[in-house]
Design a protein around this motif. Sequence first.
Motif, PDB file in Angstrom:
ATOM      1  N   GLU A  80      -0.899  -8.316   4.374  1.00 31.46           N
ATOM      2  CA  GLU A  80       0.524  -8.224   4.768  1.00 31.46           C
ATOM      3  C   GLU A  80       0.647  -7.571   6.147  1.00 31.46           C
ATOM      4  O   GLU A  80       1.501  -7.943   6.960  1.00 31.46           O
ATOM      5  CB  GLU A  80       1.328  -7.437   3.729  1.00 31.46           C
ATOM      6  N   ARG A  81      -0.223  -6.600   6.409  1.00 29.45           N
ATOM      7  CA  ARG A  81      -0.200  -5.944   7.724  1.00 29.45           C
ATOM      8  C   ARG A  81      -0.532  -6.956   8.823  1.00 29.45           C
ATOM      9  O   ARG A  81       0.116  -7.008   9.863  1.00 29.45           O
ATOM     10  CB  ARG A  81      -1.201  -4.790   7.722  1.00 29.45           C
ATOM     11  N   GLY A 132      -8.218 -11.838   2.896  1.00 33.47           N
ATOM     12  CA  GLY A 132      -8.046 -10.387   2.860  1.00 33.47           C
ATOM     13  C   GLY A 132      -7.494  -9.818   4.156  1.00 33.47           C
ATOM     14  O   GLY A 132      -7.665  -8.627   4.438  1.00 33.47           O
ATOM     15  N   ARG A 188      -4.044 -14.179   2.954  1.00 31.71           N
ATOM     16  CA  ARG A 188      -4.319 -13.373   1.745  1.00 31.71           C
ATOM     17  C   ARG A 188      -5.694 -13.693   1.186  1.00 31.71           C
ATOM     18  O   ARG A 188      -6.438 -12.797   0.770  1.00 31.71           O
ATOM     19  CB  ARG A 188      -3.224 -13.617   0.704  1.00 31.71           C
ATOM     20  N   TYR A 206       3.496  -0.403   9.196  1.00 31.97           N
ATOM     21  CA  TYR A 206       3.004  -1.186   8.064  1.00 31.97           C
ATOM     22  C   TYR A 206       1.798  -0.542   7.382  1.00 31.97           C
ATOM     23  O   TYR A 206       1.058  -1.212   6.665  1.00 31.97           O
ATOM     24  CB  TYR A 206       2.627  -2.595   8.551  1.00 31.97           C
ATOM     25  N   ARG A 251       1.420   1.238   4.885  1.00 35.10           N
ATOM     26  CA  ARG A 251       1.347   1.239   3.419  1.00 35.10           C
ATOM     27  C   ARG A 251       1.080  -0.159   2.856  1.00 35.10           C
ATOM     28  O   ARG A 251       0.904  -0.332   1.660  1.00 35.10           O
ATOM     29  CB  ARG A 251       2.663   1.744   2.826  1.00 35.10           C
ATOM     30  N   LEU A 252       1.102  -1.165   3.695  1.00 28.63           N
ATOM     31  CA  LEU A 252       0.917  -2.537   3.225  1.00 28.63           C
ATOM     32  C   LEU A 252      -0.565  -2.870   3.068  1.00 28.63           C
ATOM     33  O   LEU A 252      -1.431  -2.201   3.640  1.00 28.63           O
ATOM     34  CB  LEU A 252       1.555  -3.517   4.200  1.00 28.63           C
ATOM     35  N   SER A 253      -0.839  -3.928   2.339  1.00 27.94           N
ATOM     36  CA  SER A 253      -2.217  -4.419   2.243  1.00 27.94           C
ATOM     37  C   SER A 253      -2.648  -4.939   3.610  1.00 27.94           C
ATOM     38  O   SER A 253      -1.806  -5.223   4.479  1.00 27.94           O
ATOM     39  CB  SER A 253      -2.291  -5.565   1.231  1.00 27.94           C
ATOM     40  N   ALA A 254      -3.947  -5.108   3.769  1.00 24.34           N
ATOM     41  CA  ALA A 254      -4.460  -5.597   5.059  1.00 24.34           C
ATOM     42  C   ALA A 254      -3.874  -6.965   5.382  1.00 24.34           C
ATOM     43  O   ALA A 254      -3.549  -7.261   6.539  1.00 24.34           O
ATOM     44  CB  ALA A 254      -5.979  -5.658   5.019  1.00 24.34           C
TER      45      ALA A 254
END
Length: 227
Positions: free
Chosen positions: A29-30, A200, A197, A22, A24-27
Amino acid sequence: MSPALASAAPVASRRVADASPYERLSAAERYLHLTRDRAFLALLGRRGFARLAGLRILELGCGEGSLLRSLLYYGADAVRLEGVDIDAGKVSRAQGSLAGLRLAVGSIAALPYRDGAFDLALAFTVFTSVLNGRARERGAAEALRVLRPGGLLVVYDFWINPLNQDVRPLRAGELRALFAPRPVEVERVTLAPPIVRALGGRPGLCAPLERLPWLRTHLLAAVPKEG
Ligand SMILES: C[S@@+](CC[C@H](N)C(=O)[O-])C[C@H]1O[C@@H](n2cnc3c(N)ncnc32)[C@H](O)[C@@H]1O
């Protein structure tokens, strides 16, 4: 992965401590993927499926292959890992990045596999995309049909989602009824994605909230097929 996320929940597998599927995902989504995976791998461990290598695994509603890629990362064999989805475009895109895997276009309500073909079947956020109750029942019966005796179906799906009108949540009562009279182990997992989200995906903020069951939006269920 930060030490805070690493210690946020029991780690079922050492490999889950590495965030590389993961990266490449945002923090946020990770965080969501890793906490889901941790709960999922822990469940597999409890049920005697800790090692994915050697298992014949089917993902129902595999979409573009995100979970299939994670399963390879966690040790599944490409030659024994298969996926099916009703959306031919998604299957084609998944196949593009998962060349060695056998992927099929089809509905969970009529799976193109023989009886008992798999050790493990996974239905991650697919039942909620099937709005019709009878179609859900057929999908549940099909998932069990393609499992070998002693195999395991794992369902991960949300029981509440007020923001998306295109899906219908799957409540624990309906989930149990779909597979009755089999015993279904159900737990609540996943801190509400809008909260993750908004924070963050910072583990130090998310992990304490995730300990509160009423802030968890998803169900993780194990349905054993009688051996
Ligand atoms: C939210 S996506 C989940 C994708 C994947 N399981 C994951 O967790 O990343 C739901 C998927 O279910 C598929 N789907 C919806 N109805 C289906 C059906 N009746 N049979 C098979 N797949 C279906 C959709 O095409 C979509 O790819």
